[in-house]
Scaffold this motif. Structure first.
Motif, mmCIF file in Angstrom:
data_model
loop_
_atom_site.group_PDB
_atom_site.id
_atom_site.type_symbol
_atom_site.label_atom_id
_atom_site.label_comp_id
_atom_site.label_asym_id
_atom_site.label_seq_id
_atom_site.Cartn_x
_atom_site.Cartn_y
_atom_site.Cartn_z
ATOM 1 N N VAL A 7 -54.697 17.102 -2.222
ATOM 2 C CA VAL A 7 -53.363 16.630 -1.842
ATOM 3 C C VAL A 7 -52.357 17.750 -2.107
ATOM 4 N N ALA A 8 -51.643 18.135 -1.061
ATOM 5 C CA ALA A 8 -50.705 19.257 -1.159
ATOM 6 C C ALA A 8 -49.294 18.801 -0.830
ATOM 7 N N ILE A 9 -48.342 19.256 -1.626
ATOM 8 C CA ILE A 9 -46.920 19.066 -1.290
ATOM 9 C C ILE A 9 -46.387 20.412 -0.816
ATOM 10 N N VAL A 10 -45.736 20.414 0.341
ATOM 11 C CA VAL A 10 -45.066 21.628 0.827
ATOM 12 C C VAL A 10 -43.579 21.326 0.909
ATOM 13 N N THR A 11 -42.794 21.974 0.048
ATOM 14 C CA THR A 11 -41.343 21.771 0.144
ATOM 15 C C THR A 11 -40.791 22.668 1.251
ATOM 16 N N GLY A 12 -39.775 22.171 1.926
ATOM 17 C CA GLY A 12 -39.252 22.913 3.080
ATOM 18 C C GLY A 12 -40.301 23.005 4.172
ATOM 19 N N GLY A 13 -41.123 21.962 4.260
ATOM 20 C CA GLY A 13 -42.238 21.983 5.223
ATOM 21 C C GLY A 13 -41.848 21.570 6.636
ATOM 22 N N GLY A 14 -40.573 21.244 6.841
ATOM 23 C CA GLY A 14 -40.160 20.716 8.137
ATOM 24 C C GLY A 14 -39.953 21.758 9.217
ATOM 25 N N ILE A 15 -39.651 22.983 8.817
ATOM 26 C CA ILE A 15 -39.396 24.028 9.823
ATOM 27 C C ILE A 15 -39.984 25.356 9.348
ATOM 28 N N GLY A 16 -39.907 26.348 10.211
ATOM 29 C CA GLY A 16 -40.173 27.734 9.845
ATOM 30 C C GLY A 16 -41.535 27.965 9.219
ATOM 31 N N ILE A 17 -41.560 28.782 8.179
ATOM 32 C CA ILE A 17 -42.836 29.179 7.563
ATOM 33 C C ILE A 17 -43.459 27.985 6.847
ATOM 34 N N GLY A 18 -42.611 27.122 6.255
ATOM 35 C CA GLY A 18 -43.136 25.938 5.551
ATOM 36 C C GLY A 18 -43.926 25.036 6.491
ATOM 37 N N ARG A 19 -43.468 24.949 7.716
ATOM 38 C CA ARG A 19 -44.190 24.149 8.716
ATOM 39 C C ARG A 19 -45.593 24.733 8.930
ATOM 40 N N ALA A 20 -45.666 26.062 9.020
ATOM 41 C CA ALA A 20 -46.976 26.715 9.218
ATOM 42 C C ALA A 20 -47.888 26.469 8.017
ATOM 43 N N ASP A 217 -44.762 43.020 14.319
ATOM 44 C CA ASP A 217 -43.919 42.010 13.693
ATOM 45 C C ASP A 217 -44.770 41.072 12.834
ATOM 46 N N GLN A 218 -44.134 40.445 11.839
ATOM 47 C CA GLN A 218 -44.816 39.491 10.948
ATOM 48 C C GLN A 218 -44.419 38.070 11.348
ATOM 49 N N TYR A 219 -45.435 37.193 11.413
ATOM 50 C CA TYR A 219 -45.220 35.799 11.808
ATOM 51 C C TYR A 219 -45.720 34.857 10.710
ATOM 52 N N PRO A 220 -45.253 33.598 10.714
ATOM 53 C CA PRO A 220 -45.680 32.639 9.675
ATOM 54 C C PRO A 220 -47.197 32.590 9.505
ATOM 55 N N GLN A 221 -47.929 32.672 10.612
ATOM 56 C CA GLN A 221 -49.389 32.562 10.520
ATOM 57 C C GLN A 221 -49.990 33.672 9.651
ATOM 58 N N ASP A 222 -49.286 34.791 9.538
ATOM 59 C CA ASP A 222 -49.789 35.893 8.705
ATOM 60 C C ASP A 222 -49.820 35.521 7.225
ATOM 61 N N LEU A 223 -49.087 34.480 6.843
ATOM 62 C CA LEU A 223 -48.979 34.093 5.432
ATOM 63 C C LEU A 223 -49.882 32.920 5.069
#
Ligand SMILES: NC(=O)c1ccc[n+]([C@@H]2O[C@H](COP(=O)([O-])OP(=O)(O)OC[C@H]3O[C@@H](n4cnc5c(N)ncnc54)[C@H](O)[C@@H]3O)[C@@H](O)[C@H]2O)c1
Length: 252
Positions: A7-20, A217-223
């Protein structure tokens, strides 16, 4: 699937890198609590995960509020019975403008620290009882390469992200006896949304590419891979570390 039934909590998971991060963790089998101050965006990410046959719950949180971070952890435990992973990703980043340090007001400074530093602290306090009871946990704090390079005209943000590294190290020592691993990631400049990309000039992006060993360029998927690794049993003997993911801009 490396995170089956975790079970994982991702804060700020609604947009951007958190979404990824939320989507990537779900793809590895984690049940994901998408926690954000932006309710509709969090709901959309949770719905997308469910559409792909994953399991996710959207929860409203303002990480500056200890009451709300506690409620976030309680919602996770109520729904899924445990908390294995916290990705402390929420921050004021896209929302703040670069400016000379002398023009940053005390209020702006306090707001950035409240979300980017104190918010992580409250989220850890909120998930700690569950992780301690389980005898294991993974906390991943999102810092920034700006803390390594000392990016100018962003003093409150850079200072907050340098603070995340100190918080990570001290917490790792304190929570080691509970078998809770606490690590940080320092992403390089990442194109996280079309809106954020629109704030960057072609020259800025070209300059960043030029400073990388891997010149693109660096994208969210890179993280996402690094977050999955730090969330998984594969990293059980790593704690207090700061992993730099920036295509080789900084090498320490
Ligand atoms: N994009 C980059 O170039 C970059 C580089 C290095 C580090 N980072 C870090 O990575 C993380 C994600 O970056 P991003 O580009 O997606 O950022 P972003 O600014 O686009 O998104 C931040 C997220 O945090 C949420 N948030 C803001 N305040 C909140 C609060 N009080 N309570 C709960 N949620 C709140 C927002 O709603 C949003 O979902 C941040 O920690 C950022 O500092 C980003």
């Amino acid at each position: 699937m490396r995170l089956k039934d975790k079970v994982a909590i991702v804060t700020g998971g609604g947009i951007g890198i958190g979404r990824a991060y939320a989507m990537g963790l779900a793809k590895e089998g984690a049940r994901v609590v998408v926690a954000d101050i932006q309710d509709q965006e969090a709901e959309e990410v949770a719905a997308e995960i469910r559409r792909l046959d994953g399991d996710a719950l959207a929860v409203h949180v303002d990480v500056t509020s200890p009451g709300k971070t506690r409620a976030m952890a309680e919602a996770a435990v109520k729904r899924y019975g445990r908390i294995d992973i916290l990705v402390n990703n929420a921050a004021l980043y896209s929302a703040i403008k670069k400016k000379p340090f002398a023009e940053i007001t005390g209020e702006e400074w306090d707001n950035v620290m409240a979300v980017n530093l104190k918010g992580l602290f409250f989220c850890v306090q909120a998930v700690y009882p569950a992780m301690k009871n389980q005898g294991k946990g993974k906390i991943i704090n999102i810092s920034s390469g700006t803390a390594l390079g000392g990016t100018p005209f962003f003093l409150h943000y850079v200072t907050s992200k340098a603070g995340v590294i100190g918080l990570t190290r001290a917490l790792a020592r304190e929570l080691g006896p509970d078998r809770i691993c606490v690590n940080a990631i320092t992403p390089g400049l990442t194109i996280s949304s079309p809106e954020q990309e629109a704030t960057l000039t072609r020259e800025q992006l070209s300059d960043r590419r030029g400073r990388r060993a891997l010149q693109r360029d660096q994208y969210p998927q890179d993280l996402v891979g690094t977050v999955i690794f730090l969330s998984s049993d594969d990293s059980d003997f790593m704690t207090g570390q700061t992993i730099n993911v920036d295509g080789g801009t900084h090498m320490y």
